[in-house]
Design a protein around this motif. Structure first.
Motif, PDB file in Angstrom:
ATOM      1  N   MET A 204      66.089  71.347  -0.577  1.00 46.53           N
ATOM      2  CA  MET A 204      67.546  71.220  -0.491  1.00 46.53           C
ATOM      3  C   MET A 204      67.910  70.065   0.428  1.00 46.53           C
ATOM      4  O   MET A 204      69.055  69.879   0.789  1.00 46.53           O
ATOM      5  CB  MET A 204      68.139  72.524   0.069  1.00 46.53           C
ATOM      6  CG  MET A 204      68.163  73.657  -0.929  1.00 46.53           C
ATOM      7  SD  MET A 204      69.383  73.387  -2.200  1.00 46.53           S
ATOM      8  CE  MET A 204      70.836  73.975  -1.355  1.00 46.53           C
TER       9      MET A 204
ATOM     10  N   LEU B  27      81.296  73.259  -8.580  1.00 47.66           N
ATOM     11  CA  LEU B  27      80.412  74.164  -7.839  1.00 47.66           C
ATOM     12  C   LEU B  27      80.565  73.964  -6.339  1.00 47.66           C
ATOM     13  O   LEU B  27      80.505  74.927  -5.567  1.00 47.66           O
ATOM     14  CB  LEU B  27      78.967  73.960  -8.266  1.00 47.66           C
ATOM     15  CG  LEU B  27      78.577  74.639  -9.575  1.00 47.66           C
ATOM     16  CD1 LEU B  27      77.131  74.349  -9.916  1.00 47.66           C
ATOM     17  CD2 LEU B  27      78.815  76.139  -9.500  1.00 47.66           C
TER      18      LEU B  27
ATOM     19  N   ASN C   3      81.820  77.085  -3.985  1.00 48.93           N
ATOM     20  CA  ASN C   3      81.120  77.605  -2.823  1.00 48.93           C
ATOM     21  C   ASN C   3      82.009  77.538  -1.585  1.00 48.93           C
ATOM     22  O   ASN C   3      82.029  78.454  -0.770  1.00 48.93           O
ATOM     23  CB  ASN C   3      79.831  76.822  -2.617  1.00 48.93           C
ATOM     24  CG  ASN C   3      78.851  77.585  -1.762  1.00 48.93           C
ATOM     25  OD1 ASN C   3      78.521  78.727  -2.067  1.00 48.93           O
ATOM     26  ND2 ASN C   3      78.424  76.980  -0.669  1.00 48.93           N
TER      27      ASN C   3
ATOM     28  N   TYR D 192      77.080  72.408   0.926  1.00 47.35           N
ATOM     29  CA  TYR D 192      76.012  73.252   0.399  1.00 47.35           C
ATOM     30  C   TYR D 192      76.203  73.465  -1.109  1.00 47.35           C
ATOM     31  O   TYR D 192      75.263  73.341  -1.900  1.00 47.35           O
ATOM     32  CB  TYR D 192      75.988  74.603   1.127  1.00 47.35           C
ATOM     33  CG  TYR D 192      74.868  75.498   0.645  1.00 47.35           C
ATOM     34  CD1 TYR D 192      73.567  75.279   1.076  1.00 47.35           C
ATOM     35  CD2 TYR D 192      75.116  76.533  -0.248  1.00 47.35           C
ATOM     36  CE1 TYR D 192      72.533  76.078   0.619  1.00 47.35           C
ATOM     37  CE2 TYR D 192      74.086  77.331  -0.712  1.00 47.35           C
ATOM     38  CZ  TYR D 192      72.792  77.104  -0.278  1.00 47.35           C
ATOM     39  OH  TYR D 192      71.772  77.889  -0.740  1.00 47.35           O
TER      40      TYR D 192
ATOM     41  N   THR E 153      73.548  72.331  -4.002  1.00 44.95           N
ATOM     42  CA  THR E 153      72.948  73.189  -5.026  1.00 44.95           C
ATOM     43  C   THR E 153      73.321  72.690  -6.414  1.00 44.95           C
ATOM     44  O   THR E 153      72.507  72.723  -7.333  1.00 44.95           O
ATOM     45  CB  THR E 153      73.410  74.646  -4.865  1.00 44.95           C
ATOM     46  OG1 THR E 153      74.814  74.644  -4.687  1.00 44.95           O
ATOM     47  CG2 THR E 153      72.730  75.309  -3.695  1.00 44.95           C
TER      48      THR E 153
ATOM     49  N   MET F 251      71.191  69.825  -7.335  1.00 46.23           N
ATOM     50  CA  MET F 251      69.885  70.313  -7.719  1.00 46.23           C
ATOM     51  C   MET F 251      69.916  70.846  -9.154  1.00 46.23           C
ATOM     52  O   MET F 251      69.037  70.562  -9.961  1.00 46.23           O
ATOM     53  CB  MET F 251      69.478  71.419  -6.763  1.00 46.23           C
ATOM     54  CG  MET F 251      68.134  71.966  -7.061  1.00 46.23           C
ATOM     55  SD  MET F 251      67.676  73.101  -5.776  1.00 46.23           S
ATOM     56  CE  MET F 251      68.250  74.580  -6.483  1.00 46.23           C
ATOM     57  N   PHE F 252      70.955  71.594  -9.436  1.00 44.14           N
ATOM     58  CA  PHE F 252      71.119  72.170 -10.763  1.00 44.14           C
ATOM     59  C   PHE F 252      71.170  71.056 -11.817  1.00 44.14           C
ATOM     60  O   PHE F 252      70.508  71.115 -12.850  1.00 44.14           O
ATOM     61  CB  PHE F 252      72.408  72.984 -10.776  1.00 44.14           C
ATOM     62  CG  PHE F 252      72.481  73.953 -11.896  1.00 44.14           C
ATOM     63  CD1 PHE F 252      71.720  75.113 -11.881  1.00 44.14           C
ATOM     64  CD2 PHE F 252      73.314  73.705 -12.979  1.00 44.14           C
ATOM     65  CE1 PHE F 252      71.792  76.010 -12.911  1.00 44.14           C
ATOM     66  CE2 PHE F 252      73.382  74.600 -14.021  1.00 44.14           C
ATOM     67  CZ  PHE F 252      72.624  75.760 -13.987  1.00 44.14           C
TER      68      PHE F 252
END
Lengths: 537, 295, 232
Positions: free
Chosen positions: B28, B67, B71, B98, B102, B105-106
């Motif tokens: 991460m 996203l 979050n 954060y 993520t 990353m997705f």
């Protein structure tokens, strides 16, 4: 030397009432092409399956089969797999894997060859067959003819001594069949492979066969050198399978060795003294208002795709049989698709009984198509159940059963029937939907000569009931014998169209074997029956 | 697209994708995430036509932002307040970042899988398992062979049934369902019966005669050896970087990520590793350009 | 026959224990962030290993192999016959029937293979092992629960409904939560299940419908073929 020696072979299936093979003795010599012919159900396939243990069905067998002097049973499975190659009838069903190269290597993988050897064998085979271009392609991208060639190649890659071929070309169109047979011949001539094959389309294979065996109801009625065997045979039913040249020769009552090819036939015919005969025309085909017609139809599958039908005009009259012939890719199947309402032409008119209609809806307008593969229609456990699910009208059912002559097969499973019987059953199912137009796609595929005659007569009977029949076929001989009118399709339009007789007389290449043989010698003869009559007189 | 990387031995390709996907899933660390994102995007651009890339961007970017916000609105940890929501909960920078991380990353995962699906074709996949699992791989190969065939077959049956008024395109729901089941049932019978011939054809070609070997059209050459060596070296470098705390990261309460020598070492190794396909393709393009000039 | 079933149970137990051990071991030591997903991902793959291993060691004979491949292909393309029917796949229904008609292991292999293969067409992703495991288990348990000689329609439909809803649905929902970049908690899991319930219900109802439509067609034909060729 003999590759196979069959000694007094008898065989009976577990549930069979009589022997499927009775006292068969024959020797198949190394390096020769042995052709086994006979009507369907005469035991050809059963006999071929006896020549490879893993395919031989269970049952009672007596007598023995020797392979290179050894009883076949004693030769281990792996060795048989390698030395005896077997190709079956259906190109599609025999392919095991999804890639061409994998298919070629399948047998080698099974036998545990190492990588280096497999690479060599597959490469060699692919080069020999001229299929290296599509080595890495999906097998599904190949046409039926090439699939069968791949089946052959993947057997040959195992380096067999003998190739057994069970009606390998019956599902192929003529061009693909010729290509396949040429490859067989090449394998025989260049690699010295022994070949055993069964066929019912004998025009092309007869010329290349060294030995000929004729089976009838499980009995070997003649066996030996091709020409000598033919010279011996005189039964009418057996002669029906042979090509025109042989039949004419026999009809003339000639002695000696028969001509096998068109060319030999012409040579022979020229020497005969035949008086010029005028043939009486058969009854005139029905004239009148077309029942269903297309006018200048244009069709393509995609907006940017090529034009498949390019101004097609065609008319079908009530009670006639129309035969549409043409090469692959000329748009024959598409024409059928348009006539049955599957495809909608983007320009041009569809007329039903003289009235323009927007869109054909097949069964509502009394048009029904029999699919090329009749198995697309079978749902029941027996043929009878299959017919009954279409209609509850008992009298109609009986009428159709009688018309098609399928009383004897009613209790059997549709998949256990022969190709011709399946075709008849499928037509029966379709007829129960009360169509007035029947569309047939390659109906004679996989039928033997005698069956075709029966089938043709059934079609004629149907026209007497007022049904019009439109058939698309590669089988020129069949069209010439049974169609009232014929049309030649090329590039998506009808190039020539006429009453059958006149149609074939005009054509130079795309015509019957009889006409090609008799051209200039017996003018005006189109089909074999006419020529036979002429010669008998 | 003429992708040189896809022409490598499947084992190399598969190894590459496994590592890249693992790395993408495991870290991460923002810099590593960005590297993963960019290199997967580069390779995607190489493999897919630009229309598809544009379509992809059009929904990936909003998704990443969404996203991030998502979050931020639901997680309230973190110390840097941005503003307060009407219900009194704080929206923090950390939560937003954060979420963004993520999502990145997705997105990288998604793009790697696009590359994977283009490069690892079925035959490569089957080859990889063919040696160790011959029966399973043959089973898959057979199924793959049957699928297009059955599909056309079902179409043929549907058409044929329509011709006799048993089509599944009209009528009420019950009739349509029944006709569809009929079509399927016909296909089952046909498939099972023709399977008998397939089985015969397999037996006739010696299936089960002994231990099966597996044919491959792929070659293990110098190039593969060098590449694998290089990949392992890069992985070692990466491993050292991970071991010495090069990829540690913490988002809550405040964002803290490693910024030491180990990180730089790890970054370099990771960049080279994940850009390998692009580098190989670039080198190839360069060679071709020069070949053309020479002739 | 009895020892066969016992063996199967032992396999199942061993593999679950094994997977849990590994899950605990790794997730507590090495990985920090994505530990749940990665461990569970590997666990899903691990759970399939015994089945694949058994299949491989049984050396399936030709007819079995072809039969299984045929059913897998039919499960994958079966949708083509129902293409007008939106969003519903007959895969699970067909796999359950395969599990019953052949044997539980065949059901698992067919299910896993069908999921893997359909992803060859729709794209592999991190969901692949989950789908394989889910479909495989649906087939496997179906095979264990029903005796092919006497399959009653109602229990079959009931099983079809609940297996898809509870085994396949919950498994995949859990997986997508693990895949989804957010923190894992019981509340989140519950939210995921609730949000997935509509989709799962539709899938379960469709499976019931397909089981009802296809039960006779598939079971009787497979049975006939097995008798004809003395499989098993």
């Amino acid at each position: 030397m003999e590759t196979f020696e069959i000694r007094h072979l008898n065989f009976r299936y577990p549930n069979g009432e009589k022997n499927a093979l009775t006292d068969i003795s024959m020797k198949i010599y190394t390096g020769q092409i042995t052709l086994i012919c006979g009507k369907s159900g005469s035991g050809k396939t059963t006999l071929l399956h006896r020549l490879k243990s893993c395919l031989a069905a269970k049952g009672m067998q007596s007598g023995e089969v020797l392979f290179s002097g050894m009883p076949l049973k004693q030769i281990p499975y792996a060795e048989q797999a390698c030395r005896i190659g077997f190709v079956q009838q259906h190109p599609d069903d025999q392919l095991v894997t999804d890639k061409v190269f994998h298919e070629l290597a399948f047998g080698l993988e099974s036998l545990g060859y190492d990588q280096q050897k497999m690479r060599l064998r597959t490469a060699e085979t692919a080069s020999f067959f001229g299929i290296s271009e599509w080595f890495r392609q999906d097998v599904e991208s190949l046409s039926g003819g090439y699939k069968q060639l791949l089946n052959l190649a993947s057997v040959v890659s195992m380096d067999p001594e003998v190739l057994i071929l069970d009606e390998p070309t019956s599902q192929l169109d003529p061009v693909a069949a010729t290509r396949f047979l040429a490859m067989i011949r090449k394998l025989n001539e260049e690699l010295g492979l022994t070949i055993v094959l069964t066929e019912h389309r004998l025009e092309e294979v007869l010329g290349m066969a060294d030995q000929l065996a004729i089976l009838d109801e499980g009995n070997l009625i003649a066996f030996g050198e091709t020409k000598k065997v033919i010279a011996q045979v005189n039964e009418e039913s057996v002669l029906a399978m042979f090509p025109t040249s042989v039949r004419l020769f026999k009809a003339a009552g000639a002695n000696g060795l028969p001509p096998l090819t068109i060319n030999e036939g012409r040579e022979w015919l020229k020497l005969q003294k035949i008086e010029q005969q005028t043939i009486q025309k058969e009854k005139c085909p029905p004239k009148g208002m077309p029942f269903l017609s297309l006018k200048e139809c244009h069709f393509r599958y995609k907006k940017d795709g090529p034009e498949i039908l390019d101004g097609l005009s065609i008319a079908l009259r009530r009670g006639e049989i129309y035969g549409l012939v043409g090469a692959n890719g000329s748009g024959k199947s598409t024409t059928l698709g348009v006539l049955s309402g599957i495809y909608q032409p983007y320009r041009g008119g569809i007329y039903l009984k003289g009235q323009k209609i927007k869109r054909l809806k097949s069964i509502k307008y009394g048009i029904a198509a029999v699919p090329q593969d009749p198995r697309c229609l079978f749902v029941g456990q027996t043929a009878e159940a299959d017919l009954r699910e279409m209609s509850v009208d008992e009298s109609k059912l009986q009428k159709i059963i009688e018309l098609l002559g399928i009383q004897s097969i009613l209790k059997r499973h549709p998949y256990d029937l022969s190709g011709g019987e399946q075709q008849r059953l499928a037509i029966g199912k379709v007829l129960l939907a009360n169509p007035s137009v029947l569309l047939l796609d390659e109906p004679t595929k996989g039928m033997d000569g005698e069956f075709k005659e029966v089938f043709g007569e059934i079609l004629k009977k149907m026209t007497e009931h007022g049904i019009s029949i439109f058939l698309v076929s590669h089988d020129i001989e069949f069209c010439a014998s049974y169609a009232d009118r014929c049309g030649l399709l090329f590039g998506g339009r009808i190039i020539s169209e006429n009453d059958t007789h006149l149609f074939f007389e005009e054509n130079r290449f795309y015509t019957t074997a009889t006409l090609r043989m008799c051209r200039g010698i017996l003018p005006g003869i189109v089909n074999c029956e006419e020529a036979v009559k002429c010669i008998r007189k | 697209m003429n992708d040189t990387f896809s022409k490598l031995h499947p084992a190399v390709t598969f190894f590459y994708f496994i590592i890249v996907l693992l790395m993408t899933m495991l870290t991460m660390h923002p810099i590593f995430l960005i590297i993963g994102f960019i290199s997967s995007f580069c390779y995607c651009c190489f493999l897919k036509p630009w229309q598809k890339i544009i379509k992809m961007i059009c929904w990936l970017i909003p998704m990443i932002l969404f996203l991030g916000c998502f979050n931020a609105f639901f997680s309230h940890a973190g110390i840097t307040m941005l503003f307060y929501l009407p219900n009194g909960n704080p929206v923090t920078m950390e939560a937003f970042l954060y979420g963004l991380a993520t999502a990145t990353m997705f997105a990288a995962m998604y793009m790697w899988f696009i590359c994977y699906n283009t490069v690892m074709t079925t035959d490569k996949f089957l080859y990889l398992f063919g040696k160790k699992l011959p029966s399973v791989s043959l089973l898959l190969s057979l199924s793959l062979r049957f699928i297009p065939r059955f599909r056309t077959r079902i179409c043929q049956i549907t058409q044929a049934q329509e011709q006799i008024g048993r089509g599944n395109r009209e009528g009420n729901l019950k009739k349509r369902l029944q006709c569809s089941a009929r079509i399927f049932s016909i296909a089952v019978t046909w498939a099972l019966e023709s399977g008998i011939i397939t089985a015969d054809s397999m037996k006739s070609r010696g299936y089960g005669a002994g231990k099966r070997t597996s044919f491959s059209v792929y070659h293990w050459e110098m190039r593969e050896k060098m590449l694998v060596t290089m990949m392992i070296l890069l992985l070692l470098g990466l491993g050292i970087a991970v071991g010495t705390g090069g990829i540690t990261v913490k988002y809550y309460p405040a964002i803290v990520f490693s910024q030491n020598g180990a990180m730089i070492c790890g970054c370099i190794c990771y960049t080279v590793f994940s850009l390998l396909p692009v580098i190989i393709n670039g080198k190839e393009a360069f060679v071709w350009k020069h070949l053309k000039l020479d002739t | 026959m009895h020892s066969e079933i016992k063996k199967r149970k032992i396999y199942l137990m061993v593999l679950i224990l094994l997977a849990i051990c590994i899950l605990l071991m790794i997730s507590t030591t090495v990985w920090e962030n994505r530990k749940y997903y990665l461990t569970s991902f590997l666990m899903a793959i691990l759970m399939m290993v015994p089945f694949v291993w058994r299949f491989e060691h049984k050396k399936p004979n030709v007819r079995e192999l072809v039969l299984l491949a045929t059913m897998i292909a039919l499960a994958v393309v079966g949708r083509a016959a129902f293409s007008w029917f939106p969003q519903c796949k007959p895969v699970c229904a067909i796999i359950i029937l395969v599990g019953i008609a052949l044997n539980p292991e065949a059901g698992f292999i067919a299910g896993a293979a069908a999921a893997l293969i359909s992803n060859f067409f729709f794209g592999q992703g991190p969901w692949t092992p989950w789908q394989m495991l889910g479909t495989g288990l649906v087939g496997f348990i179906g095979g264990l629960l029903f005796n092919k000689k006497k399959v009653k329609l109602f229990p079959l439909l009931l099983y079809g409904f609940f297996s898809v809803l509870l085994i396949y649905g919950l498994l995949l929902d859990t997986a997508s939560l693990l895949m989804f970049p957010s923190e894992i908690s019981w509340e989140a899991l519950l939210a995921m299940y609730i949000s997935g319930i509509v989709f799962n219900l539709v899938h379960a109802i469709a499976t019931v419908l397909f089981l009802w439509l296809l039960k006779k067609a598939i079971l009787s034909k497979l049975d006939r073929l097995q008798q004809k060729y003395e499989l098993d």
